[in-house]
Scaffold this motif. Structure first.
Motif, PDB file in Angstrom:
ATOM      1  N   VAL A 144      25.782  51.120  23.740  1.00 62.61           N
ATOM      2  CA  VAL A 144      25.527  49.875  24.472  1.00 62.61           C
ATOM      3  C   VAL A 144      26.828  49.079  24.573  1.00 62.61           C
ATOM      4  O   VAL A 144      27.219  48.363  23.646  1.00 62.61           O
ATOM      5  N   PRO A 145      27.543  49.217  25.702  1.00 59.61           N
ATOM      6  CA  PRO A 145      28.750  48.404  25.859  1.00 59.61           C
ATOM      7  C   PRO A 145      28.360  46.988  26.292  1.00 59.61           C
ATOM      8  O   PRO A 145      27.407  46.815  27.046  1.00 59.61           O
ATOM      9  N   PHE A 146      29.044  46.007  25.793  1.00 54.90           N
ATOM     10  CA  PHE A 146      28.799  44.637  26.270  1.00 54.90           C
ATOM     11  C   PHE A 146      30.086  43.834  26.205  1.00 54.90           C
ATOM     12  O   PHE A 146      31.021  44.181  25.491  1.00 54.90           O
ATOM     13  N   GLY A 177      28.383  53.984  28.778  1.00 55.91           N
ATOM     14  CA  GLY A 177      27.025  53.534  28.434  1.00 55.91           C
ATOM     15  C   GLY A 177      26.006  53.846  29.502  1.00 55.91           C
ATOM     16  O   GLY A 177      25.090  53.062  29.760  1.00 55.91           O
ATOM     17  N   ARG A 203      20.723  52.738  31.811  1.00 59.28           N
ATOM     18  CA  ARG A 203      21.396  52.267  30.597  1.00 59.28           C
ATOM     19  C   ARG A 203      21.197  53.264  29.460  1.00 59.28           C
ATOM     20  O   ARG A 203      20.107  53.806  29.282  1.00 59.28           O
ATOM     21  N   ASN A 251      25.882  42.987  29.788  1.00 60.86           N
ATOM     22  CA  ASN A 251      25.985  44.443  29.940  1.00 60.86           C
ATOM     23  C   ASN A 251      25.926  44.706  31.438  1.00 60.86           C
ATOM     24  O   ASN A 251      25.064  44.171  32.136  1.00 60.86           O
ATOM     25  N   ARG A 252      26.874  45.532  31.936  1.00 65.96           N
ATOM     26  CA  ARG A 252      27.036  45.669  33.394  1.00 65.96           C
ATOM     27  C   ARG A 252      26.352  46.887  33.989  1.00 65.96           C
ATOM     28  O   ARG A 252      26.531  47.192  35.157  1.00 65.96           O
ATOM     29  N   LEU A 291      20.805  40.799  25.050  1.00 66.96           N
ATOM     30  CA  LEU A 291      22.010  40.671  25.899  1.00 66.96           C
ATOM     31  C   LEU A 291      21.639  40.079  27.261  1.00 66.96           C
ATOM     32  O   LEU A 291      22.327  39.206  27.794  1.00 66.96           O
ATOM     33  N   TYR A 313      19.254  45.274  24.321  1.00 67.07           N
ATOM     34  CA  TYR A 313      19.431  44.927  25.744  1.00 67.07           C
ATOM     35  C   TYR A 313      18.675  43.641  26.083  1.00 67.07           C
ATOM     36  O   TYR A 313      19.162  42.821  26.856  1.00 67.07           O
ATOM     37  N   TYR A 322      26.934  36.873  26.589  1.00 66.79           N
ATOM     38  CA  TYR A 322      27.232  38.313  26.642  1.00 66.79           C
ATOM     39  C   TYR A 322      26.673  38.918  27.932  1.00 66.79           C
ATOM     40  O   TYR A 322      25.715  38.395  28.504  1.00 66.79           O
ATOM     41  N   SER A 349      28.862  51.789  37.086  1.00 72.38           N
ATOM     42  CA  SER A 349      27.760  50.978  36.572  1.00 72.38           C
ATOM     43  C   SER A 349      26.409  51.635  36.838  1.00 72.38           C
ATOM     44  O   SER A 349      25.379  51.109  36.413  1.00 72.38           O
ATOM     45  N   ARG A 383      31.161  47.582  21.974  1.00 72.50           N
ATOM     46  CA  ARG A 383      30.202  48.671  22.162  1.00 72.50           C
ATOM     47  C   ARG A 383      29.464  48.869  20.845  1.00 72.50           C
ATOM     48  O   ARG A 383      30.087  49.019  19.795  1.00 72.50           O
TER      49      ARG A 383
END
Ligand SMILES: Cc1ncc(COP(=O)(O)O)c(C=O)c1O
Length: 366
Positions: free
Chosen positions: A304-306, A157, A299, A292-293, A284, A281, A290, A130, A339
């Motif tokens: 952009v993974p979510f 990401g 980032r 994003n980690r 999110l 972002y 949702y 992360s 993503r």
């Protein structure tokens, strides 16, 4: 309805480029030939090649003491080609340092182990990929042949927003970066790197072309077992034509470079990329459906993974997205979730359309 393609790669290309390629498909500039049919040694293709190289050098402000090589084999082949060309500068067996920030650096590490002692100087694994491990925690080797980073992890990401200085701790080891998924998306001080490599299929053009930017003094050290077509000395001395280069891919890459220059160049597209990433972002982060980690300071602006907090909604989310012509949002199978890849050719309208859909879906299911 306009289609927005969020594929991680091969990825969306600028419409203008595809239209120009279509118009020139059968007869390039009155030559009577398609670019695919031309000899790579003929004057027509040489002019395409030289223009592409010049434009790429200009776009990234590549200094004169660096060569730009157009190779084949993708970034995964470079994972072998880099050690085959660099470890010979040291007594054997040489040590190479890696920073493990995700799936692609892990692949690079696995490959390099065939050619060198690998020291994983820092790993993001304990933090579940992360964040990038803090620079002052890296356990670099005193005499590394090079230090390798993946400067944008396409699957996880994660992106470096600074250039790590490694020379002082390693006796001057060159920094090598896999920039496959963010090259040309931001300005880069090439002089801080020894080698930069990138597969084309995100911000450059079709899969098959691999661009390598390499400092002059790092050329000419290939191990005897290095395949000739992968020896940077031979590739550079033959202007990337030691073997037949991926000619059509280079032509499309050249059209993409010209398109990018018309957008105002890399600095201008970087501003657009920042705006697009912020839009996504920010939504999110404000949402309760949702998440994003990835830590904010690393980032990725490109990938952009979510995740939907309720994963049972994943299929409904993807089906609704497809109905709205928002394509290829499913996350990589190794991490799951979603993503959105928002490369240079993704217009801000595409990101707005995605955010509108995210909101609509949240209103229905939140
Ligand atoms: C950062 C990164 N490195 C390496 C690769 C592998 O590239 P290829 O399959 O072209 O060898 C990818 C592919 O998507 C990537 O995103």
């Amino acid at each position: 309805m306009t289609v927005y393609n969020f594929s991680a790669g091969p990825a969306v290309l600028p419409q203008e480029v595809l239209q120009q390629a279509a118009a020139e498909m059968l007869d390039w500039h009155g030559s009577g030939m398609s670019v695919m049919e031309m000899s790579h040694r003929g004057k027509e293709f040489i002019s395409i090649y030289e223009q592409a190289e010049r434009d790429f050098r200009e776009l990234l402000a590549v200094p004169d003491n660096y060569r730009i090589l157009f190779m084949q084999g993708g970034a995964l082949a470079e994972n072998a080609i880099v050690p085959l060309n660099l470890v010979g500068r040291k007594a054997q067996p040489a040590t190479v340092d890696f920073i493990d920030t995700g799936s692609w650096s892990a692949k690079s590490i696995k490959e390099a182990k065939k050619y060198a002692n690998v020291n994983v100087a820092a790993s993001a694994a304990p933090g579940k990929y992360s964040a990038i491990p803090a620079r002052d925690s890296w356990q670099l080797s005193k005499d590394a042949a090079y230090v390798h980073i993946c400067s944008n992890e396409t699957i996880d990401g994660i992106e470096y927003h600074y250039v790590p200085d490694v020379a002082a701790d390693t006796g001057g080891a060159p920094l090598v970066a896999d920039m496959s998924s963010h090259i040309l998306s931001r300005t880069v001080d090439v002089s801080k790197y020894g080698v930069i490599y990138a597969g084309a299929q995100k911000n450059i053009g079709p899969a098959g072309v691999t661009i390598v930017i390499v400092r002059d003094d790092l050329i000419g050290h290939a191990l005897p077992v290095c395949p000739s077509a992968f020896d940077w000395r031979l590739v550079a001395d033959n202007n990337s034509m030691y073997n037949t280069p991926p000619t059509y891919g280079i032509y499309i890459a050249g059209l993409v470079f010209q398109w990018l220059k018309r957008q105002g160049g890399v600095a201008a597209i970087e501003l657009q990329n920042i705006a697009k990433a912020d839009l996504l972002y920010d939504y999110l982060d404000s949402s309760s459906l949702y998440a994003n980690r990835i830590h904010k300071e690393c980032r990725s602006r490109m990938n952009v993974p979510f995740f939907l907090r309720d994963e049972s909604l994943n299929d409904a989310f993807l089906a609704g997205a497809k109905e709205r012509s928002l394509l290829q949002l499913k996350g990589h199978k190794s991490v799951g979730g979603m993503r959105a890849s928002i490369y240079n050719a993704m217009p801000v309208e595409g990101v707005r359309a995605l955010v509108d859909y995210l909101k609509e879906f949240e209103q229905q299911h939140g």
